[in-house]
Design a protein around this motif. Structure first.
Motif, PDB file in Angstrom:
ATOM      1  N   SER A   8      -3.687  44.928  84.838  1.00  0.00           N
ATOM      2  CA  SER A   8      -2.683  44.854  83.897  1.00  0.00           C
ATOM      3  C   SER A   8      -1.546  43.939  84.200  1.00  0.00           C
ATOM      4  O   SER A   8      -1.246  43.311  83.120  1.00  0.00           O
ATOM      5  CB  SER A   8      -2.137  46.438  84.222  1.00  0.00           C
ATOM      6  N   LEU A   9      -1.225  43.421  85.247  1.00  0.00           N
ATOM      7  CA  LEU A   9      -0.232  42.189  85.609  1.00  0.00           C
ATOM      8  C   LEU A   9      -0.801  40.980  84.928  1.00  0.00           C
ATOM      9  O   LEU A   9       0.191  40.248  84.322  1.00  0.00           O
ATOM     10  CB  LEU A   9      -0.034  42.229  87.081  1.00  0.00           C
ATOM     11  N   ILE A  20       1.227  39.107  81.846  1.00  0.00           N
ATOM     12  CA  ILE A  20       1.788  37.746  82.113  1.00  0.00           C
ATOM     13  C   ILE A  20       1.267  36.868  80.779  1.00  0.00           C
ATOM     14  O   ILE A  20       1.762  36.107  80.547  1.00  0.00           O
ATOM     15  CB  ILE A  20       1.149  37.264  83.595  1.00  0.00           C
ATOM     16  N   GLU A  21      -0.199  36.870  80.745  1.00  0.00           N
ATOM     17  CA  GLU A  21      -0.752  36.258  79.780  1.00  0.00           C
ATOM     18  C   GLU A  21       0.131  36.508  78.188  1.00  0.00           C
ATOM     19  O   GLU A  21       0.237  35.749  77.353  1.00  0.00           O
ATOM     20  CB  GLU A  21      -2.288  36.421  79.247  1.00  0.00           C
ATOM     21  N   THR A  22       0.191  37.680  78.201  1.00  0.00           N
ATOM     22  CA  THR A  22       1.070  38.057  76.821  1.00  0.00           C
ATOM     23  C   THR A  22       2.432  37.594  76.714  1.00  0.00           C
ATOM     24  O   THR A  22       3.160  36.964  75.595  1.00  0.00           O
ATOM     25  CB  THR A  22       1.108  39.863  76.872  1.00  0.00           C
ATOM     26  N   LEU A  23       3.250  37.475  78.151  1.00  0.00           N
ATOM     27  CA  LEU A  23       4.542  36.972  77.995  1.00  0.00           C
ATOM     28  C   LEU A  23       4.610  35.434  77.722  1.00  0.00           C
ATOM     29  O   LEU A  23       5.440  34.903  77.475  1.00  0.00           O
ATOM     30  CB  LEU A  23       5.259  37.203  79.409  1.00  0.00           C
ATOM     31  N   LYS A  24       3.463  34.931  78.278  1.00  0.00           N
ATOM     32  CA  LYS A  24       3.333  33.506  78.149  1.00  0.00           C
ATOM     33  C   LYS A  24       2.930  33.022  76.790  1.00  0.00           C
ATOM     34  O   LYS A  24       3.072  32.006  76.447  1.00  0.00           O
ATOM     35  CB  LYS A  24       2.112  32.727  79.024  1.00  0.00           C
ATOM     36  N   ILE A  45       6.806  47.577  82.783  1.00  0.00           N
ATOM     37  CA  ILE A  45       5.658  47.964  83.157  1.00  0.00           C
ATOM     38  C   ILE A  45       5.011  47.340  84.269  1.00  0.00           C
ATOM     39  O   ILE A  45       4.603  47.857  85.449  1.00  0.00           O
ATOM     40  CB  ILE A  45       4.677  47.881  82.171  1.00  0.00           C
ATOM     41  N   MET A  46       5.180  45.920  84.423  1.00  0.00           N
ATOM     42  CA  MET A  46       4.904  45.020  85.499  1.00  0.00           C
ATOM     43  C   MET A  46       5.367  45.604  86.867  1.00  0.00           C
ATOM     44  O   MET A  46       4.861  45.470  87.849  1.00  0.00           O
ATOM     45  CB  MET A  46       5.120  43.848  85.330  1.00  0.00           C
ATOM     46  N   ALA A  96       3.504  46.995  90.136  1.00  0.00           N
ATOM     47  CA  ALA A  96       3.632  46.311  91.527  1.00  0.00           C
ATOM     48  C   ALA A  96       4.232  47.295  92.554  1.00  0.00           C
ATOM     49  O   ALA A  96       3.548  47.181  93.767  1.00  0.00           O
ATOM     50  CB  ALA A  96       4.714  45.084  91.430  1.00  0.00           C
ATOM     51  N   ASP A  97       4.920  48.031  92.312  1.00  0.00           N
ATOM     52  CA  ASP A  97       5.418  49.077  93.072  1.00  0.00           C
ATOM     53  C   ASP A  97       4.366  49.898  93.254  1.00  0.00           C
ATOM     54  O   ASP A  97       4.267  50.597  94.636  1.00  0.00           O
ATOM     55  CB  ASP A  97       6.574  50.161  92.436  1.00  0.00           C
ATOM     56  N   ARG A  98       3.629  50.398  92.367  1.00  0.00           N
ATOM     57  CA  ARG A  98       2.199  51.403  92.785  1.00  0.00           C
ATOM     58  C   ARG A  98       1.525  50.473  93.874  1.00  0.00           C
ATOM     59  O   ARG A  98       0.810  51.225  94.604  1.00  0.00           O
ATOM     60  CB  ARG A  98       1.289  51.669  91.492  1.00  0.00           C
TER      61      ARG A  98
END
Length: 466
Positions: free
Chosen positions: A223-224, A228-232, A248-249, A253-255
């Protein structure tokens, strides 16, 4: 063993040597005195020589007598120290940390004739046997160990094999057997056990951690990477989408952080599961501390936690941090499953026997024992019960509740975040504390988790082998 000098069969006794030396010196003095009487001109020299011979003979007799006395003292001391050495050897045998036993053979075709002639304290604690006369087949039922003992008794062969002790807490041993000299025609062997539980648990912990971490971390990592690819890419200039994806990220990361923490906690608990705790824990106070600690979470969810503690001494032998973790995990799960405005009942009772501790408390619900302790005569238990009034669970889910990462259907949507390790941690902690665990649930009736621990003040006499 003390050094014991055996006298030579041809060597003269010390007393005979004393008489011989004295007689020779006396004869020489008499001869010189006679010569002095016959030759008056040489009398001074002969008398001086007689005096020298007398002095030399006297010194020799005193030295010989001293050696004889020392020799007799050593012999007497050796004879007197033999019982002391026997007691010393027995003390060393008892003080060994590893279980060690001396086994007698009997008839070669009579398996029931293998008896434990002598067992040290460690062996008696592990196998729950008396010091002498126990049947080997009753104390150790492993066929590999029995076969190794037979080969040492009747074949004179030394062997090493694995031995896993039965019981609620499995322990791994390396059993070694050595043949012994057979006094009075008896066949005997030395049987020892070396504890390798820590080594096995370290190996399993490493393998399980890698397997579980790689399996459970794959989804949040994917998912991360996707976000990241989407945000880039095309969402780079979209503030609304960027904020949504970053939230969501952060949750993913917390999970992952909670997942790694729970895996490490579970691995540490499993590693020490066979080591009994030694501290004292006041369960009512631990339950009260948990209620205070989760008050923020319960207020956010709109759930009321009701604590009901029976008056009296409810202390157990245990690790306080682990006991608090048990109560907190169970209470946290109950809050997650409760409806807004609902209640969670947290109850502490003490001085119950094992039947009352594990008895059913929700009429009409399905009850299942998730962990049953070894029975101990006269033991009394402190019981902690956590009940919610949420949706409940169907009976087919109950046997798998303590499996790692198992979630009841409906949890995977993310409405109730969790790692799926909470109940597995609870089970291993309760097992380390020689306790038991039951669950009762029915659809629409909520769920009840019940854990119970032996009281610290109870007289505990073990009646079953480990």
């Amino acid at each position: 063993m003390p050094f014991d000098e055996s006298p030579s069969p041809v060597a003269p006794l010390a007393t005979s040597r004393l008489w011989t030396n004295g007689a020779i010196g006396g004869v020489a003095i008499i001869i010189m005195l006679a010569l002095a009487a016959a030759r008056l001109d040489a009398a001074p020299w002969l008398l001086a020589g007689a005096g020298v011979i007398g002095f030399t003979t006297l010194m020799g007799l005193r030295g010989a007598r001293k050696v004889a006395n020392e020799t007799s003292s050593v012999a007497v001391g050796a004879s007197l120290s033999a019982p002391e050495n026997a007691g010393l050897l027995d003390s060393v045998f008892e003080a060994l940390d590893d279980p060690v036993m001396i086994v007698s053979g009997g008839e070669a075709d009579d398996i029931a004739g293998r008896r434990i002639v002598l067992a040290n304290r460690a062996a008696r604690d592990v196998l729950r046997i008396q010091r002498e006369g126990a049947l080997l087949v009753s104390a150790m039922r492993d066929p590999n160990v029995l076969e190794a003992v037979d080969e040492a008794l009747f074949g004179g062969v030394s062997r090493t094999t694995d031995y896993n002790a039965a019981g609620a807490r499995t322990r791994h041993w390396k059993a070694w057997v050595r043949p012994l000299p057979s006094p009075d025609g008896m066949t005997m062997a030395l049987l020892g056990l070396r504890d390798e539980t820590d080594v096995r648990r370290m190996e399993l912990m490493r393998v399980d951690f890698l397997a579980n971490a790689s399996h459970e971390l794959r989804t949040p990592l994917a998912s991360l990477s996707g976000f990241i690819e989407t945000l880039k890419g095309h969402a780079r200039d979209d503030p609304k989408a960027r904020d949504k994806f970053l939230d969501i990220m952060a949750a993913q990361a917390d999970r992952m952080g909670r997942l790694v923490a729970d895996l490490l906690s579970l691995s540490r608990i499993e590693l020490n599961e066979h080591i009994p705790p030694s501290g004292k824990v006041d369960l009512p106070r631990a339950a009260s501390d948990v209620v205070d600690a989760i008050s923020v979470l319960s207020q956010e969810k709109g759930v009321t936690v009701l604590l009901d503690v029976e008056p009296g001494d409810a202390r157990i032998t245990g690790d306080r941090d682990e006991i608090v973790q048990v109560i907190q995990n169970l209470t946290d799960n109950a809050i997650k499953y409760s409806l807004v405005g609902g209640t969670v009942d947290l109850t502490v009772r003490h001085a119950l026997d094992i039947e009352a501790a594990a008895a059913s408390r929700v009429p009409g619900a399905t009850r299942l024992s998730l962990l049953t302790p070894d029975r101990e005569a006269g033991a009394r238990y402190v019981v902690v019960t956590v009940r919610d009034y949420g949706p409940g669970m169907a009976r087919e889910h109950l046997p798998r509740l303590t499996e790692r990462f198992y979630r009841v259907e409906g949890q995977k949507s993310g409405e109730r975040p969790g790692t799926g390790l909470g109940l597995a941690i609870v089970k291993h902690i309760v097992n380390r504390h020689r306790g038991g665990m039951t669950v009762e649930s029915a659809p629409g009736e909520g769920s009840l988790f019940n854990v119970y621990f032996p009281m610290a003040t109870a007289s505990r006499s073990i009646s079953e082998p480990a």
